[in-house]
Design a protein around this motif. Structure first.
Motif, short mmCIF file in Angstrom:
data_model
loop_
_atom_site.label_atom_id
_atom_site.label_comp_id
_atom_site.label_asym_id
_atom_site.label_seq_id
_atom_site.Cartn_x
_atom_site.Cartn_y
_atom_site.Cartn_z
N LYS A 161 -89.71 45.43 -48.05
CA LYS A 161 -90.97 45.21 -47.49
C LYS A 161 -90.71 44.49 -46.13
O LYS A 161 -89.85 44.96 -45.25
N GLY A 162 -91.38 43.49 -46.08
CA GLY A 162 -91.15 42.54 -44.86
C GLY A 162 -91.22 43.25 -43.53
O GLY A 162 -92.18 44.06 -43.27
N SER A 163 -90.43 42.82 -42.36
CA SER A 163 -90.74 43.24 -40.98
C SER A 163 -90.49 44.78 -40.68
O SER A 163 -91.06 45.39 -39.71
N ILE A 164 -89.75 45.41 -41.51
CA ILE A 164 -89.33 46.90 -41.26
C ILE A 164 -90.80 47.65 -41.24
O ILE A 164 -90.71 48.64 -40.46
N GLU A 165 -91.45 47.45 -42.20
CA GLU A 165 -92.74 48.11 -42.57
C GLU A 165 -93.84 47.80 -41.19
O GLU A 165 -94.54 48.70 -40.67
N GLY A 166 -93.67 46.74 -40.75
CA GLY A 166 -94.86 46.33 -39.63
C GLY A 166 -94.21 46.91 -38.20
O GLY A 166 -95.12 47.03 -37.31
N LEU A 167 -93.04 47.20 -37.90
CA LEU A 167 -92.36 47.59 -36.79
C LEU A 167 -93.06 49.05 -36.44
O LEU A 167 -93.38 49.04 -35.34
N PRO A 168 -92.97 50.10 -37.33
CA PRO A 168 -93.62 51.22 -36.52
C PRO A 168 -95.03 51.30 -36.52
O PRO A 168 -95.34 51.88 -35.51
N LEU A 169 -95.73 50.25 -37.08
CA LEU A 169 -97.10 50.21 -36.59
C LEU A 169 -97.24 49.45 -35.15
O LEU A 169 -98.09 49.97 -34.52
N GLN A 170 -96.55 48.53 -35.03
CA GLN A 170 -96.57 47.81 -33.58
C GLN A 170 -96.13 48.74 -32.67
O GLN A 170 -96.76 48.96 -31.42
N MET B 187 -96.62 51.95 -32.66
CA MET B 187 -97.73 53.17 -32.52
C MET B 187 -98.75 52.39 -31.69
O MET B 187 -99.18 53.19 -30.74
N ILE B 188 -98.94 51.29 -31.99
CA ILE B 188 -100.19 50.61 -30.98
C ILE B 188 -99.61 50.53 -29.59
O ILE B 188 -100.53 50.81 -28.71
N MET B 189 -98.38 50.16 -29.42
CA MET B 189 -97.99 50.00 -28.16
C MET B 189 -97.77 51.33 -27.49
O MET B 189 -98.47 51.77 -26.03
N ILE B 190 -97.63 52.30 -28.00
CA ILE B 190 -97.55 53.69 -27.44
C ILE B 190 -99.20 54.14 -27.11
O ILE B 190 -99.22 54.77 -25.94
N ILE B 191 -99.91 53.97 -28.09
CA ILE B 191 -101.37 54.36 -27.73
C ILE B 191 -101.73 53.60 -26.55
O ILE B 191 -102.62 53.96 -25.60
#
Length: 155
Positions: free
Chosen positions: A16-25, A27-31
């Protein structure tokens, strides 16, 4: 080697940890970047290209000198914009050789809807010279100025 093995096991357990949070961040930056770019392109789409006075032409003129002066000169000027379209409402001022209208005031006219400014009854003086020039000055708000055209007066 033992330390390395323990580290590998520890990493395998913590999936779990930071690897799951990275794609979400990401996606937010791209949007946010896409929305920001869309706003900038929208603003730039409303910017008009710069306007300028394209050409100033003396299309007709007849200045007959009586000695070194005249009181019956006529000049017609055509003004167009940068695309060659007639420029309506531009102010045309004549200067040089003491040129004035029939009342002794500054010789000026505004262009009509077809881009023409007409001057009739012009007064001027060569002041003892055989040749002189009248400068045609054109200006209009948002279009700038143009004083590149001159009319030769020869006695």
């Amino acid at each position: 080697m033992r330390k390395t093995e323990r580290l590998i096991r520890k990493l395998n357990k913590n999936k779990k940890g930071s690897i799951e949070g990275l794609p979400l961040q990401l996606m937010i930056m791209i949007i946010i970047a896409t929305i920001g770019t869309a706003i900038l392109v929208g603003w730039m789409g409303n910017i008009d290209s710069p306007k300028s006075i394209g050409s100033v032409e003396v299309v007709s003129g007849d200045i007959i000198l009586d000695g070194n002066s005249t009181t019956d000169g006529m000049i017609e000027v055509y003004v167009s914009d940068q695309d060659g379209n007639p420029l309506s409402g531009a102010t045309v001022v004549l200067s040089g050789l003491g040129v004035s209208d029939k009342n002794g005031k500054t010789a000026y006219a505004n262009t009509d809807s077809k881009g023409y400014a007409k001057f009739d009854g012009l007064c001027l003086t060569l002041r003892g010279a055989d040749i002189g020039f009248i400068t045609v000055n054109v200006s209009m708000s948002e279009y700038g100025e143009n004083n590149s055209t001159r009319v030769a007066v020869i006695s």
